[in-house]
Design an enzyme around this catalytic site. Structure first.
Site, PDB file in Angstrom:
ATOM      1  N   ASN A 184     -16.228  26.036 -25.246  1.00 38.75           N
ATOM      2  CA  ASN A 184     -17.014  25.099 -24.438  1.00 38.75           C
ATOM      3  C   ASN A 184     -16.763  25.274 -22.944  1.00 38.75           C
ATOM      4  O   ASN A 184     -15.628  25.513 -22.534  1.00 38.75           O
ATOM      5  CB  ASN A 184     -16.673  23.660 -24.841  1.00 38.75           C
ATOM      6  CG  ASN A 184     -17.003  23.389 -26.301  1.00 38.75           C
ATOM      7  OD1 ASN A 184     -17.985  23.917 -26.830  1.00 38.75           O
ATOM      8  ND2 ASN A 184     -16.167  22.602 -26.955  1.00 38.75           N
ATOM      9  N   SER A 234     -12.831  23.727 -29.769  1.00 40.52           N
ATOM     10  CA  SER A 234     -13.020  22.459 -30.474  1.00 40.52           C
ATOM     11  C   SER A 234     -11.919  22.333 -31.510  1.00 40.52           C
ATOM     12  O   SER A 234     -11.532  23.314 -32.141  1.00 40.52           O
ATOM     13  CB  SER A 234     -14.388  22.468 -31.149  1.00 40.52           C
ATOM     14  OG  SER A 234     -14.401  21.583 -32.246  1.00 40.52           O
ATOM     15  N   GLU A 257     -18.420  21.282 -17.050  1.00 42.83           N
ATOM     16  CA  GLU A 257     -18.797  19.907 -17.376  1.00 42.83           C
ATOM     17  C   GLU A 257     -17.966  18.930 -16.554  1.00 42.83           C
ATOM     18  O   GLU A 257     -18.463  17.901 -16.082  1.00 42.83           O
ATOM     19  CB  GLU A 257     -18.615  19.658 -18.871  1.00 42.83           C
ATOM     20  CG  GLU A 257     -19.607  20.450 -19.699  1.00 42.83           C
ATOM     21  CD  GLU A 257     -19.290  20.436 -21.182  1.00 42.83           C
ATOM     22  OE1 GLU A 257     -20.217  20.351 -21.974  1.00 42.83           O
ATOM     23  OE2 GLU A 257     -18.104  20.512 -21.549  1.00 42.83           O
ATOM     24  N   SER A 259       0.829  -1.202   0.000  1.00 38.98           N
ATOM     25  CA  SER A 259       0.000   0.000   0.000  1.00 38.98           C
ATOM     26  C   SER A 259       0.866   1.255   0.000  1.00 38.98           C
ATOM     27  O   SER A 259       0.358   2.363  -0.035  1.00 38.98           O
ATOM     28  CB  SER A 259      -0.932   0.014   1.218  1.00 38.98           C
ATOM     29  OG  SER A 259      -0.191  -0.092   2.414  1.00 38.98           O
ATOM     30  N   LYS A 268      -8.043   3.691   1.752  1.00 34.54           N
ATOM     31  CA  LYS A 268      -7.287   4.928   1.537  1.00 34.54           C
ATOM     32  C   LYS A 268      -7.368   5.501   0.123  1.00 34.54           C
ATOM     33  O   LYS A 268      -7.549   6.718  -0.015  1.00 34.54           O
ATOM     34  CB  LYS A 268      -5.838   4.731   1.995  1.00 34.54           C
ATOM     35  CG  LYS A 268      -5.737   4.790   3.532  1.00 34.54           C
ATOM     36  CD  LYS A 268      -4.401   4.383   4.081  1.00 34.54           C
ATOM     37  CE  LYS A 268      -4.227   2.909   4.269  1.00 34.54           C
ATOM     38  NZ  LYS A 268      -5.284   2.203   5.006  1.00 34.54           N
ATOM     39  N   THR A 323     -38.458  26.697 -12.475  1.00 33.90           N
ATOM     40  CA  THR A 323     -38.783  25.381 -11.919  1.00 33.90           C
ATOM     41  C   THR A 323     -39.093  24.525 -13.139  1.00 33.90           C
ATOM     42  O   THR A 323     -39.636  25.046 -14.124  1.00 33.90           O
ATOM     43  CB  THR A 323     -40.015  25.412 -10.986  1.00 33.90           C
ATOM     44  OG1 THR A 323     -41.154  25.797 -11.756  1.00 33.90           O
ATOM     45  CG2 THR A 323     -39.828  26.388  -9.820  1.00 33.90           C
ATOM     46  N   HIS A 324     -38.719  23.274 -13.104  1.00 30.82           N
ATOM     47  CA  HIS A 324     -38.869  22.376 -14.267  1.00 30.82           C
ATOM     48  C   HIS A 324     -38.173  22.960 -15.500  1.00 30.82           C
ATOM     49  O   HIS A 324     -38.567  22.674 -16.624  1.00 30.82           O
ATOM     50  CB  HIS A 324     -40.341  22.133 -14.603  1.00 30.82           C
ATOM     51  CG  HIS A 324     -41.184  21.788 -13.414  1.00 30.82           C
ATOM     52  ND1 HIS A 324     -41.419  20.494 -13.008  1.00 30.82           N
ATOM     53  CD2 HIS A 324     -41.820  22.586 -12.506  1.00 30.82           C
ATOM     54  CE1 HIS A 324     -42.184  20.504 -11.928  1.00 30.82           C
ATOM     55  NE2 HIS A 324     -42.431  21.767 -11.583  1.00 30.82           N
ATOM     56  N   LYS A 348     -16.201  27.324 -31.585  1.00 28.04           N
ATOM     57  CA  LYS A 348     -16.647  26.808 -30.294  1.00 28.04           C
ATOM     58  C   LYS A 348     -15.849  27.344 -29.109  1.00 28.04           C
ATOM     59  O   LYS A 348     -14.643  27.523 -29.184  1.00 28.04           O
ATOM     60  CB  LYS A 348     -16.552  25.268 -30.290  1.00 28.04           C
ATOM     61  CG  LYS A 348     -17.579  24.578 -31.143  1.00 28.04           C
ATOM     62  CD  LYS A 348     -19.014  24.732 -30.654  1.00 28.04           C
ATOM     63  CE  LYS A 348     -19.294  23.928 -29.413  1.00 28.04           C
ATOM     64  NZ  LYS A 348     -19.518  22.518 -29.610  1.00 28.04           N
TER      65      LYS A 348
HETATM   66  N1  ARG Z   1      -1.273  -1.091   5.401  1.00 27.20           N
HETATM   67  C1  ARG Z   1      -2.244  -1.514   6.345  1.00 27.20           C
HETATM   68  C2  ARG Z   1      -3.576  -0.803   6.098  1.00 27.20           C
HETATM   69  O1  ARG Z   1      -3.564   0.211   5.521  1.00 27.20           O
HETATM   70  C3  ARG Z   1      -1.808  -1.182   7.729  1.00 27.20           C
HETATM   71  C4  ARG Z   1      -2.405  -2.051   8.777  1.00 27.20           C
HETATM   72  C5  ARG Z   1      -1.901  -3.428   8.608  1.00 27.20           C
HETATM   73  N2  ARG Z   1      -2.326  -4.279   9.675  1.00 27.20           N
HETATM   74  C6  ARG Z   1      -2.277  -5.615   9.579  1.00 27.20           C
HETATM   75  N3  ARG Z   1      -2.714  -6.276  10.567  1.00 27.20           N
HETATM   76  N4  ARG Z   1      -1.810  -6.195   8.518  1.00 27.20           N
HETATM   77  O2  ARG Z   1      -4.620  -1.270   6.464  1.00 27.20           O
END
Ligand code: ARG
Length: 470
Positions: free
Chosen positions: A297, A289, A302, A30, A337, A161-162, A295
């Site tokens: 845009n 464009s 958007e 990670s 994350k 409205t609408h 154009k």
């Molecule tokens: N990289 C892990 C996470 O983001 C950290 C926690 C890992 N804990 C474990 N028991 N392997 O979740």
């Protein structure tokens, strides 16, 4: 026989005789995304070291060595010199192992701590910081909108409205509606800050630790404190490592805000069409464009509409991730994350783009005046006029409907119908019935709280200026 590859996992390698496969490393790492937590991780480690020393679990000397080492690592990371290693899985182990190399005492840093409470702590620090940054940007955007409203306070447009012309409003009233939406977003992020402000550190992997740690100390050092400066701690070690509610709250707040961006963008895109032409957008936030030379845009708007889909996607990733998980920590949670970081980064850039593009938007007073001169926008005012003459509203509505139909049938603006024709449809009209179609009068009559009258709007602009000056 070939010797198995050495296991680089100093933190858990003990029971293993073989290293994880390269595929498992790539699958499980990670660090490619959680390195964004590096400074929060260091902040947490500092607090952990100081707490361990205060409790006499490590010596002051070891603590200073660890703190000095953490300082160096922080510098290396800030300068882009730190070598991240996928084989060490995540930000926590990358930092700890690099630290142990320069500060051997760091072998004691993980005492009474697990990556489970560590990552929960890092993320709570992240959410506190992120929600403050988002709040700053929301306030800047609100400022841009309040200025835009003030600059254009003379301009009236039809409200819809609408997507059908409904009633006249100041363009400022419309812009200030967006400000109200953003202020609710601001409050939601204040709530996220409060929810994040609780220290899980010391919960360990799931059941705390047998060591004589003091959770208050680390919480205070990290700033997990209430208004009186007292430590705020999670109260159940299992919940503390399993809980991802702040993630859901943050992503929900981002999603609701993104939906606001999207609705604002849609208003602007409509106003910017050649058919409406209420507003002109700056060249700097529009694109051309490759085929059609004429154009220009409204791509920025958007994209704001499009980004909302992405942020909502991040939110649903998070909800789907936690819904079936047993307590407590499961590795699935590592996938929390990317969704959070993506929503955060996209929300931040959306806030900048919206502020940038709208700060230079120009309203076309002539086009707006043309559109708002449609007398049918005041058909409801005529019904109100009849009410003031003693006609029941339902009845009044019906009479005015008849006048609208007659105007349409005879292709005459409603306020240009002859008195004789009009009174045939509605005998309750007085000699002054046409005055209803004076826009100035119509706006002056809308001065109660929350209404689009000029004075009300000016009051609200003053309110927001004061609010933002704080
Ligand atoms: N990289 C892990 C996470 O983001 C950290 C926690 C890992 N804990 C474990 N028991 N392997 O979740």
């Amino acid at each position: 026989m070939k010797k198995p590859k050495e296991n680089k996992q100093a933190s858990w390698g003990g029971r293993f005789s073989e290293a994880p496969s390269e595929l498992m490393l790539r699958f499980g790492e990670s660090v490619s995304f959680d390195r964004k937590l590096a400074f929060f991780d260091i902040q947490g480690s500092r607090a952990q070291a100081e707490m361990l020393a205060s409790c006499g679990i490590i010596s002051e000397k070891d603590c200073s060595e660890i703190l000095r080492g953490l300082e160096k690592i922080a510098d290396q990371i800030a300068e882009g010199k730190f070598k991240w290693d996928m084989a060490l899985e995540d930000v926590h182990m990358n930092i700890e192992q690099a630290l142990t190399k320069i500060a051997p005492a760091a072998a004691k840093l993980h005492t009474g701590r697990s990556r489970n409470d560590q990552v929960a702590t890092d993320m709570r620090l992240f959410f506190k910081s992120a929600s403050l940054r988002v709040q700053d940007k929301i306030e800047s955007l609100m400022g841009v909108l309040v200025s835009l409203a003030e600059k254009n306070s003379e301009i009236l447009i039809p409200g819809y409205t609408h997507l059908q012309r409904a009633q006249p409003v100041g363009v400022s009233h419309h812009i200030l509606a967006w400000v109200e939406m953003l202020c609710r977003d601001l409050n939601r992020f204040k709530g996220v800050y409060e929810s994040a402000n609780i220290s899980p550190l010391g919960s360990g992997a799931i059941a705390g630790t047998t060591l004589p740690v003091n959770r208050e100390i680390s919480a205070e050092i990290m700033g997990f404190t209430d208004s009186k400066g007292r430590a705020v701690l999670t109260q159940n070690s299992m919940d503390a490592v399993a809980d991802r509610d702040v993630f859901l709250e943050f992503l929900s707040a981002c999603s609701i805000m993104a939906v606001h961006f999207s609705r604002i963008a849609e208003d602007v895109i409509i106003w910017n069409t050649s058919e409406f032409a209420f507003v002109k957008l700056p060249d700097t936030f529009t694109t051309g464009s490759s085929l059609m030379p004429q154009k220009k845009n409204p791509d920025s708007f958007e994209l704001l509409r499009g980004k909302s889909a992405r942020i909502i996607g991040d939110m649903s990733t998070m909800f789907a991730l936690v819904k079936g998980l047993p307590l407590t920590y499961n590795r699935d949670l590592q996938e929390d994350k990317p969704a959070v970081f993506d929503a955060y980064e996209q929300a931040m850039i959306c806030l900048d783009v919206l502020a940038g593009a709208l700060s230079r938007a120009e309203f076309n007073a002539k086009k707006c005046a043309e559109a708002v001169s449609d007398p049918l926008l005041l058909a409801t005012d005529l019904a109100d006029y009849l009410v003031m003459r003693g006609v029941a509203f339902r009845q009044a509505h019906h009479y005015v409907g008849g006048l609208v139909a007659l105007a349409e049938k005879t292709n005459t603006p409603i306020n240009k119908l002859s008195d004789a024709d009009a009174k045939k449809v509605c005998p309750h009209l007085g000699g002054d019935w046409r005055e209803v179609f004076d826009l100035n009068r119509a706006m002056k009559m809308r001065e109660k709280v929350g209404m689009p009258g000029k004075k009300q709007t000016a009051k609200r602009i003053a309110h927001w200026k004061k609010f933002l000056a704080k």
